[in-house]
Every structure is written in C-alpha cells, then in structure tokens.
Design an enzyme around this catalytic site. Structure first.
Site, PDB file in Angstrom:
ATOM      1  N   ALA A   1     -17.290  -0.957  30.356  1.00 43.87           N
ATOM      2  CA  ALA A   1     -15.850  -0.577  30.866  1.00 43.87           C
ATOM      3  C   ALA A   1     -15.616   0.992  30.154  1.00 43.87           C
ATOM      4  CB  ALA A   1     -14.758  -1.264  30.346  1.00 43.87           C
ATOM      5  N   SER A   2     -15.079   1.626  31.098  1.00 42.16           N
ATOM      6  CA  SER A   2     -15.186   3.318  30.876  1.00 42.16           C
ATOM      7  C   SER A   2     -13.961   3.517  29.627  1.00 42.16           C
ATOM      8  CB  SER A   2     -14.665   4.214  31.997  1.00 42.16           C
ATOM      9  OG  SER A   2     -13.629   3.800  32.705  1.00 42.16           O
ATOM     10  N   CYS A   3     -12.907   2.342  29.651  1.00 44.56           N
ATOM     11  CA  CYS A   3     -12.022   2.519  28.786  1.00 44.56           C
ATOM     12  C   CYS A   3     -12.523   2.289  27.137  1.00 44.56           C
ATOM     13  CB  CYS A   3     -10.629   1.757  29.113  1.00 44.56           C
ATOM     14  SG  CYS A   3     -11.198   0.023  29.294  1.00 44.56           S
ATOM     15  N   HIS A   4     -13.757   1.732  27.046  1.00 46.21           N
ATOM     16  CA  HIS A   4     -14.272   1.507  25.895  1.00 46.21           C
ATOM     17  C   HIS A   4     -15.479   2.456  25.581  1.00 46.21           C
ATOM     18  CE1 HIS A   4     -13.082  -2.947  26.502  1.00 46.21           C
ATOM     19  NE2 HIS A   4     -12.036  -2.241  25.967  1.00 46.21           N
TER      20      HIS A   4
END
EC number: 4.4.1.16
Length: 432
Positions: A373-376
């Site tokens: 996930a890009s948010c991680h």
C-alpha cells in the site's frame, strides 16, 4: 489502441531509459477522455453551480450528469450520490455519521439499549477487519483511544485471506451500529464476501427489530474494485459504498453512495457552510473534477468487461513468466485456493535472504512498482501487516512486491519487467 492512449496508460518511453509502470492499485493516469472533460469544464463551466447565469447553469448540469454517471456505474440512484474530496473523506463521513446516529438513537430511547456493561452500552460498536485501508482503521482507532467507540477488528482467514462471514456475525453486539468491510484488498486483490455479509446482517436486523435494537448498517470501501470488475449496490446490498476516482483513471476526488440518503440511511455532515450536496457536504463544487469523475464512470460502465478481461490476461501471463523465470523461489502471495481476486493484482516474493522487496525494486531499472500500500511507503522495510494477517510467513512477506497491471499494460511490458527483476536479483546476489 491509439498512440496517446498507449503513452498514457501503458509503458512509458523516456530517454535514456524505458520505464514500465505497474502500480495501478496505487493510482492511475487520467484517460484522454477524462482530461478532455476536465479541461472543457474549466473553460466553459467555470461559473458557480448555485448561480442562475449561463456558466453557472452549465456547471450545475455537468454535476447532475456526473452524478447520474456514477449512479449508473454502481447500479444505484443519482440522488444517493454525494461528491467528496476522495476516499478518505467518504470513509470518515460514514464513521462520523454512525457515531452521531448512535447517540441520537440513545437519546430518543432514553439509553435503554441492552448492554454488557454500563460503559460499553454508551458507546457505538463497529466491526471491521484487520486488512482495511488506513482511512478506516485509523479513524476507528482514534475513536477507541478517545473512549468514543468500541471496535472489533476481525482477523482475516489465513487460508483464504478473506474476512469470514461467521466471524463478523459472531462479533455483533447490541450496540453494534456498523460493519465496514472493503470490497477488494489493495495488496492481495482478494474479494471480500460483502454480499453475503449484507444478506446475513439484513436477516439479523429483523431479529434485532423485534427486540427493540437498532439496525446494523453495512459499508464497503469499493476503491480497488471499481473499474476492474462490475460493482452493483443492489447485488452487494450495502447501505454505504465509497468511490475513489483516481483508482479508475479519474481525477483525485471521490463520492459516497448512501442508500436513501438521510431517509433510509442516516448521514450527518462533518462540515457546515453553503448547503451544497443537500447540506451533507457543503462547499462550492469542484466542477471540472466532478466532470472528469463522471466521464471516468461512463468509461467503466461502457467497457468494464473489456478492461477486466485484458487485465486478467496480462496478470496471468505475468505470473506464468515469474514462475518460469524464478521457479520454486517464487511465492505468489495473492493466490488463495478457491477465492476470487482482482484481475490485475499480483503480489509475490522471490525467496532469498538479500531479496527484501524494497531492495529488489531499488535495483530495478525499468519497473516502477511498490512493496504494498502506498500509504505505508515510509515503512517499506517492514513486512506488510496485510500479508502477515493472511498467514504469509515473515521471511516471505519481507520480500513481497506488489505488481498491479492496468488497461494499457502489454505482454511486452511483462517480458521487460521480468528481465529487469532477474537482473536486480542477480545484482543483489553478487552474480553480476
């Protein structure tokens, strides 16, 4: 496929290096037709949509048409669509609304809800699962930390990566107000049994009504599913559904579907202002982006089966090539027996002590992708919590790479990136 489309959506040619983008679960480029809709609205519909002069009326017409387009894409009614800034706002709006609704019901009923303990009975209870997006997990954790809600995080099965229907039903309490389960996971592509969850919750609500207990509502974040498979709110049976434009070649705004908004299903604004979006989401509408979102929805309605078939063909070819090149060293983290998954998603690990996912990607010359996930992305050296929740061993999860193909990805692109991965592995293992 014309040159403009291939340039925007397939591999990207630049000097001196050619790059192949395979991170379409993170974001997608705008389709040319979407860009055209946005720019035309900027030029011709710049007026305030609440105004009566020509440019204002044109803006209002564009917004109404886009609302109808989104409704058609998901099999809903135009009046049940609320435009938002994106998925994070939509998800927070649902959670906020359910907290407000719970407390209003408590007040109306004189706090007579049957409860496990006095403290628990005064707080709304939410049910979700351990692999949700941060825009669900973090607001719920915030409510718990501030003693404003109770939350059950149901673990997903280590056999199939899904949230199990029976586990969700077993978690329901008298104070439960919402079940929120994503439609498709962004890292594994696993499709969650949302239709069955909704059906079972609906049956449970009949029993709850006889006991004087409030309904449990169902929300699904459909960000990853839209544009990759047909999504129909009637088939799903949900009360809320989150729409995210930039996941299906649209602009970076979103919407929220609310079944019978304000009547059948409660919705409470987080913002207060000019009364736009029937007071549920005030603020002067972003007409150009809404125009683009409507066009992106039209393209999905017209072409979804074609998009899905193409992406599945390319993804399956990708997995065949990975297995052929790396043999028993490859572990396909997103393949679970008997479970449906997104047609474009391949999460894999190449086994080896020096082959952590972020390290492999750093050595790639052609491939543009992510470990999850890009948010991680600021925690790329840690194994994905989603993969660990799905039963992937730590040493395998640490090496994970998520590839997600798009509408314009070709078999030639796959051949290029497999060779790129091969050279990256050889570099890391000192064979070059």
């Amino acid at each position: 496929m014309d040159a403009a489309r291939n340039g925007a959506l397939g591999s990207v040619e630049s000097l001196p290096d050619r790059k192949v983008y395979m991170d379409y679960n993170a974001t997608t480029p705008l389709e040319p037709e979407v860009i055209q809709a946005v720019t035309e609205a900027m030029k011709e519909a710049w007026g305030n949509p609440s105004s009566s002069y020509v440019s204002g009326r044109k803006a209002k017409d564009i917004i109404n048409a886009a609302r109808a387009s989104l409704a058609k894409m998901i099999g809903g009614k135009p009046q049940d669509i609320i435009f938002t800034s994106g998925g994070t706002e939509s998800n927070n709006l649902v959670i906020h609304s359910m907290v407000r609704c719970f407390h209003e019901q408590q007040t109306l009923k004189g706090n007579m809800v049957d409860q496990h303990s006095p403290e628990e009975g005064t707080r709304p209870h939410f049910i979700t699962c351990t692999v949700e997006h941060d825009s669900i997990r973090l607001p719920l954790e915030h409510l718990v930390e501030n003693q404003m809600a109770e939350v059950t995080f149901v673990p997903v099965s280590k056999v199939n990566g899904q949230a199990e229907v029976e586990d969700i039903l077993a978690a329901v309490r008298p104070t439960t107000c919402l079940v929120t389960i994503m439609l498709a996971n962004n890292e594994t592509g696993v499709i969650m049994p949302v239709s069955e969850i909704s059906r079972r919750i609906k049956a449970l609500n009949q029993i709850r009504a006889a006991s004087g207990l409030p309904r449990v509502l169902v929300h699904t974040d459909a960000a990853q599913a839209l544009g990759k498979r047909r999504v129909d709110v009637e088939d799903l049976g949900v009360d809320f559904l989150t729409i995210v434009g930039h996941k299906f070649y649209g602009p970076r705004i979103g919407a929220l579907y609310v079944r019978g908004v304000g009547k059948l299903t409660p919705l409470y604004p987080m913002l207060f202002g000019g009364g736009q979006e029937r007071n549920f989401r005030p603020g002067t509408e972003n007409t150009p982006m809404i125009a683009g979102l409507g066009k992106a929805a039209d393209l999905v309605s017209e072409n979804c089966e074609t998009y899905e078939a193409h992406m599945r063909d390319i993804r399956d070819y990708l997995e065949e090539r990975l297995e052929a090149e790396f043999g028993k060293r490859i572990h396909l983290n997103s393949r679970f027996p008997g479970v449906e998954r997104l047609p474009n998603t391949c999460n894999f690990s190449i086994q080896g002590s020096q082959l952590q996912g972020y390290t492999v990607l750093a050595q790639c010359r052609t491939l543009l992708a992510s470990v999850g996930a890009s948010c991680h992305s600021n925690h790329e050296d840690r194994p994905s919590p989603v993969l660990l929740s799905c039963g992937i061993p730590v040493d395998v999860a640490r090496n994970a790479v998520r590839l997600s193909v798009g509408r314009g990805t070709t078999r030639a692109d796959v051949d290029l990136i497999v060779q790129d991965l091969k050279q990256a592995v050889a570099q890391l293992e000192g064979r070059l």
